[in-house]
Design an enzyme around this catalytic site. Structure first.
Site, short mmCIF file in Angstrom:
data_model
loop_
_atom_site.label_atom_id
_atom_site.label_comp_id
_atom_site.label_asym_id
_atom_site.label_seq_id
_atom_site.Cartn_x
_atom_site.Cartn_y
_atom_site.Cartn_z
N SER A 29 0.82 -1.22 0.00
CA SER A 29 0.00 0.00 0.00
C SER A 29 0.85 1.27 0.00
O SER A 29 1.85 1.36 0.71
CB SER A 29 -0.89 0.00 1.25
OG SER A 29 -1.62 1.20 1.30
N ALA A 69 6.44 10.64 5.40
CA ALA A 69 5.31 11.18 6.16
C ALA A 69 4.37 11.83 5.15
O ALA A 69 4.25 13.04 5.06
CB ALA A 69 5.79 12.20 7.19
N CYS A 96 -0.63 3.36 10.53
CA CYS A 96 0.05 4.48 9.88
C CYS A 96 0.62 5.43 10.93
O CYS A 96 -0.12 5.94 11.77
CB CYS A 96 -0.90 5.26 8.98
SG CYS A 96 -0.05 6.67 8.22
N GLY A 114 12.14 0.16 3.64
CA GLY A 114 13.29 -0.19 2.80
C GLY A 114 14.17 -1.25 3.42
O GLY A 114 13.90 -1.73 4.53
N GLY A 159 11.13 -4.12 3.44
CA GLY A 159 12.47 -4.14 2.88
C GLY A 159 12.74 -5.15 1.78
O GLY A 159 13.88 -5.32 1.36
N LYS A 181 -3.19 2.48 -2.37
CA LYS A 181 -2.88 3.50 -1.37
C LYS A 181 -4.06 3.55 -0.40
O LYS A 181 -5.20 3.28 -0.78
CB LYS A 181 -2.73 4.85 -2.10
CG LYS A 181 -2.61 6.07 -1.20
CD LYS A 181 -1.23 6.20 -0.62
CE LYS A 181 -1.15 7.27 0.47
NZ LYS A 181 0.05 7.11 1.30
C1 LIG Z 1 5.93 6.47 0.49
C2 LIG Z 1 5.21 5.42 1.26
C3 LIG Z 1 3.82 5.51 1.44
C4 LIG Z 1 3.13 4.55 2.16
N1 LIG Z 1 1.77 4.66 2.30
C5 LIG Z 1 1.08 3.71 2.98
C6 LIG Z 1 -0.33 3.78 3.11
O1 LIG Z 1 -1.00 4.69 2.58
N2 LIG Z 1 -0.97 2.81 3.82
C7 LIG Z 1 -0.30 1.77 4.40
O2 LIG Z 1 -0.91 0.91 5.02
N3 LIG Z 1 1.05 1.67 4.27
C8 LIG Z 1 1.75 2.61 3.59
N4 LIG Z 1 3.13 2.50 3.48
C9 LIG Z 1 3.82 1.36 4.12
C10 LIG Z 1 4.13 0.23 3.13
O3 LIG Z 1 2.95 -0.32 2.60
C11 LIG Z 1 4.96 -0.87 3.78
O4 LIG Z 1 4.23 -1.43 4.87
C12 LIG Z 1 6.30 -0.41 4.33
O5 LIG Z 1 6.84 0.59 3.49
C13 LIG Z 1 7.32 -1.53 4.48
O6 LIG Z 1 7.61 -2.17 3.26
P1 LIG Z 1 8.87 -1.77 2.30
O7 LIG Z 1 10.08 -1.74 3.17
O8 LIG Z 1 8.89 -2.84 1.25
O9 LIG Z 1 8.55 -0.44 1.75
C14 LIG Z 1 3.84 3.46 2.74
C15 LIG Z 1 5.22 3.36 2.55
C16 LIG Z 1 5.91 4.30 1.83
C17 LIG Z 1 7.40 4.17 1.66
#
Ligand SMILES: Cc1cc2nc3c(=O)[nH]c(=O)nc-3n(C[C@H](O)[C@H](O)[C@H](O)COP(=O)(O)O)c2cc1C
Ligand SMILES: Cc1cc2nc3c(=O)[nH]c(=O)nc-3n(C[C@H](O)[C@H](O)[C@H](O)COP(=O)(O)OP(=O)(O)OC[C@H]3O[C@@H](n4cnc5c(N)ncnc54)[C@H](O)[C@@H]3O)c2cc1C
Ligand code: FES
Lengths: 312, 314
Positions: free
Chosen positions: A24, A73, A133, A221, A252, A48
């Site tokens: 998301s 954020a 969130c 990440g 990540g 999203k």
């Molecule tokens: C720019 C950005 C926006 C995000 N927006 C949401 C969101 O709207 N709702 C949500 O549940 N998680 C959101 N996340 C969290 C991601 O879905 C995910 O749980 C988190 O980034 C860890 O995974 P990753 O390390 O692969 O990014 C967001 C993450 C990023 C980096």
């Protein structure tokens, strides 16, 4: 595709062609990615976060890069439920991966409103409840850190979600994630996704001010991968192992090896977030890589791999 | 602003040159072939690309400036956005040149790229500058490292809009911070001397430095205002294009408004994806005919914005 290898998974009663999702907030509403990857090659797509009313989000800077990771954020900026239904659902309808709508809000009623309105939409396979969130003043993570509130919101949204799958997305910012996971499962969650980002900050030492306009942000990440992996394994062992509640593991992941680690740790499927920003085609490559791993390791059905962590 | 439906993608580019042109400035030339060449051949000035520099090596420790040595420790993850300062297509190959300033871990890595190296580049992205009808005078205003996209625009205007008279104004902290190739003419003279790169397009240019080490002593916006007061161009037939630090863009917006001249600004934001996935790159903009504001995305709706729409939060 190798016909002797089955990488399709059963995810809370849903048949997915493979265990790879987009996370998301990192792939918009799918249209933005069309120039870069074939989304029909993945198993699931998560939107999203959607709230009942549109949200502007936070002022800039909304992100900052940190060592092997980033803080964000965004503040749940989104077009709101009505515009989502009108503008984005028709696009999502055409996708072959299972579509999950990530739902957020400030009150339980907000969550229920969004879920109810979407519960009869055929394009949608299920909901991901964002109670984790870290970037909004009200709602979000405050629901996800107290087991009583988790119980209350999960049961309310479960009722509103009709026949759709309800997945609850957990925050890592708690003392014992298994307590929260158990509260969600006991109150009707069909699946769990973990983890959302870690609340974190970065400071500009010249101005002595936080870099993000929101002061703090969520860390994502490769930097968070080892912790995410540990938490998935912990929840698998302590909560879901002997249930039919699958885990969607994330945090990540950027290549097939990362994804396979999560599956071995206990995830039935994985989601990729931040890595899409660097390589928008990475989910398709991860699907291929998982298949190749299975072939090389003589795994005919990916089920054999889920939670297959061996003792030392 | 131009909105394009052109093909974009993630392409492999081969470095054909990477030259230092000043204390902290370099010019990197990337060559694209096949579909990459076709995609980038249509780049509109002001559009940008996302470079993956995460696998590029750092310079040896002794070559890292002391003020960047802590920053150099950071393991980079995200791609970096850069606009182009020049573009040429020949024999199905597109050469795209980037003017960059060394500021942190990614741009430090960029300095070690050499001919033959390859990197992944996503683009062309964003909207780019546009040329409204009936314009006869174009004023290009650059601050610091913002010169890149305006050099590209200068070339484009002189070839595609020969009837428009272009004048350039370049500002920097000191003479050393002017990001142009070649020696400035008449360093000692206050006004009217030209930057060779603009001169090759037969464009008159003016320099302003904060400390007076080259050209006019003061801000480039003051130098522009002087010029406007002296030359009084017809507002409806004039347009200002600019790229540079945000305080400069805010000042410029005020000047453009006072003189009732249109201005297009190329804005910068920290970007994670550059392609509209993450909503990192928010630019606060006024909604037409109301006091309300919305956040537009610098990477998709911009990076070029109409100056009247932007809300500056300085
Ligand atoms: C720019 C950005 C926006 C995000 N927006 C949401 C969101 O709207 N709702 C949500 O549940 N998680 C959101 N996340 C969290 C991601 O879905 C995910 O749980 C988190 O980034 C860890 O995974 P990753 O390390 O692969 O990014 C967001 C993450 C990023 C980096
Ligand atoms: C659309 C667009 C076009 C650009 N075109 C060019 C170009 O043609 N030439 C060029 O030299 N640079 C350009 N930039 C800026 C360039 O992307 C950054 O300088 C680069 O990302 C710095 O990376 P780094 O790791 O070296 O330094 P970092 O450590 O990431 O940054 C170094 C310093 O610059 C600041 N910074 C970094 N990125 C931005 C940004 N986007 N906006 C404001 N401040 C920032 C940081 O806060 C920090 O103080 C452009 C940016 C955008 C958004
Ligand atoms: S940088 Fe991701 S939306 Fe603009």
């Amino acid at each position: 595709m190798n016909e002797n290898i089955d990488i399709s998974v059963d995810f809370a009663g849903l048949r997915l062609t493979n265990p790879v999702f987009t996370a998301s907030g990192t792939c918009g509403y799918a249209d933005e990615l069309a120039d870069f990857t074939n989304l029909n090659s993945i198993g699931g797509f998560i939107t999203k976060s959607i709230t009942s009313k549109p949200r502007k989000g936070n002022p800039a800077p909304r992100i900052v890069e940190t060592d092997s990771g980033m803080l964000n954020a965004i503040g749940l900026a989104n077009l709101g439920l009505d515009a989502f239904i009108e503008e984005k659902l028709p696009i999502l309808e055409k996708l072959s991966p299972a579509v999950f709508v990530n739902v957020a809000g400030q009150t339980i009623d907000d969550y229920v409103t969004v879920t109810e309105r979407l519960s009869n939409e055929e394009a949608i396979a299920g909901f991901e409840l964002n109670i984790s969130c870290p970037n909004v003043a009200k709602g979000g993570i405050t629901f996800g850190t107290d087991p009583d509130q988790v119980t209350e919101i999960t049961s309310a949204v479960k009722k509103a979600s009709g026949q759709k799958i309800l997945m609850v997305k957990l925050s890592p910012c708690v003392t014992d994630i298994s307590i929260i996971a158990k509260a969600a499962v006991d109150s009707g969650a069909d699946a769990l996704s973990l983890i959302n980002t870690f609340t974190a900050m970065a400071i500009d030492i010249e101005t002595r001010k936080p870099i993000l306009a929101n002061r703090t942000g969520g860390l994502s990440g490769p930097a968070i991968k080892p912790i995410a992996l540990y938490l998935v394994n912990k929840v698998y062992n302590e909560v879901t192992k002997n249930t039919n509640v699958p885990i969607l593991g994330l945090g990540g992941i950027r290549n097939a090896s990362d994804a396979i680690e999560f599956i071995i740790a206990g995830a039935s499927a994985v989601a990729v977030g931040t890595a899409n920003f660097v390589e928008p085609d990475c989910t398709a490559k991860i699907v291929e890589g998982i298949e190749k791993y299975c072939q090389q390791n003589k795994i005919t059905n990916i089920k054999e791999l889920i939670g297959s962590l061996e003792a030392n | 602003m131009t909105t394009s439906t052109q093909q974009k993608g993630d392409f492999l580019a081969t470095v054909s040159a990477n030259r230092q042109i000043g204390k902290t400035f370099y010019r990197l030339t990337l060559e694209f072939t096949d579909i990459g060449a076709q995609a980038f051949a249509k780049t509109i000035p002001g559009q940008f690309a996302q470079l993956d520099l995460s696998n590029v090596a750092l310079p040896p420790a002794e070559k890292i400036p002391a003020e960047l040595s802590d920053k150099a420790d950071r393991q980079i993850l995200l791609r970096r956005p850069f606009s182009f300062c020049n573009l040429t297509t020949k024999n199905n190959k597109t050469s795209a040149e980037i003017l960059y300033c060394v500021l942190g871990p990614a741009t430090l890595r960029m300095t070690t790229l050499s001919a033959g190296n390859t990197i992944r580049v996503i683009g062309p992205l964003g909207n780019g500058f546009s040329v409204p009808e009936n314009k006869k005078t174009a004023l290009l205003v650059t601050g610091g490292m913002g010169a890149g996209p305006l050099l590209h625009l200068a070339k484009f205007l002189t070839t595609d809009f020969p009837s428009i008279i272009v004048t350039a104004f370049a500002g920097a902290k000191t003479a050393e911070d002017l990001p142009f190739k070649g020696q400035l003419d008449n360093i000692s003279q206050n006004l009217g001397f030209s930057i060779p790169e603009f001169a090759t397009y037969a464009i008159e240019s003016f320099v302003a430095t904060d400390d007076g080490s080259a050209g006019f002593t003061g801000f480039v916006t003051d130098s522009l205002e002087d010029w406007l007061n002296k030359n009084n161009p017809s507002p409806a037939e004039t347009i200002i294009y600019s790229c540079g630090p945000e305080p400069m863009l805010a000042k410029l917006t005020q000047i453009a408004q006072n003189h009732k001249i249109d201005a297009q600004l190329s804005m910068e934001r920290q970007m994670a994806c550059g392609i509209g996935l993450c909503q990192s790159c928010a630019v606060e903009c006024k909604l037409d005919n109301s006091n309300e504001t919305v956040y537009k995305m610098c990477c998709k709706d911009g990076p070029v914005f109409d100056s009247q729409l932007v809300v500056f939060n300085l």
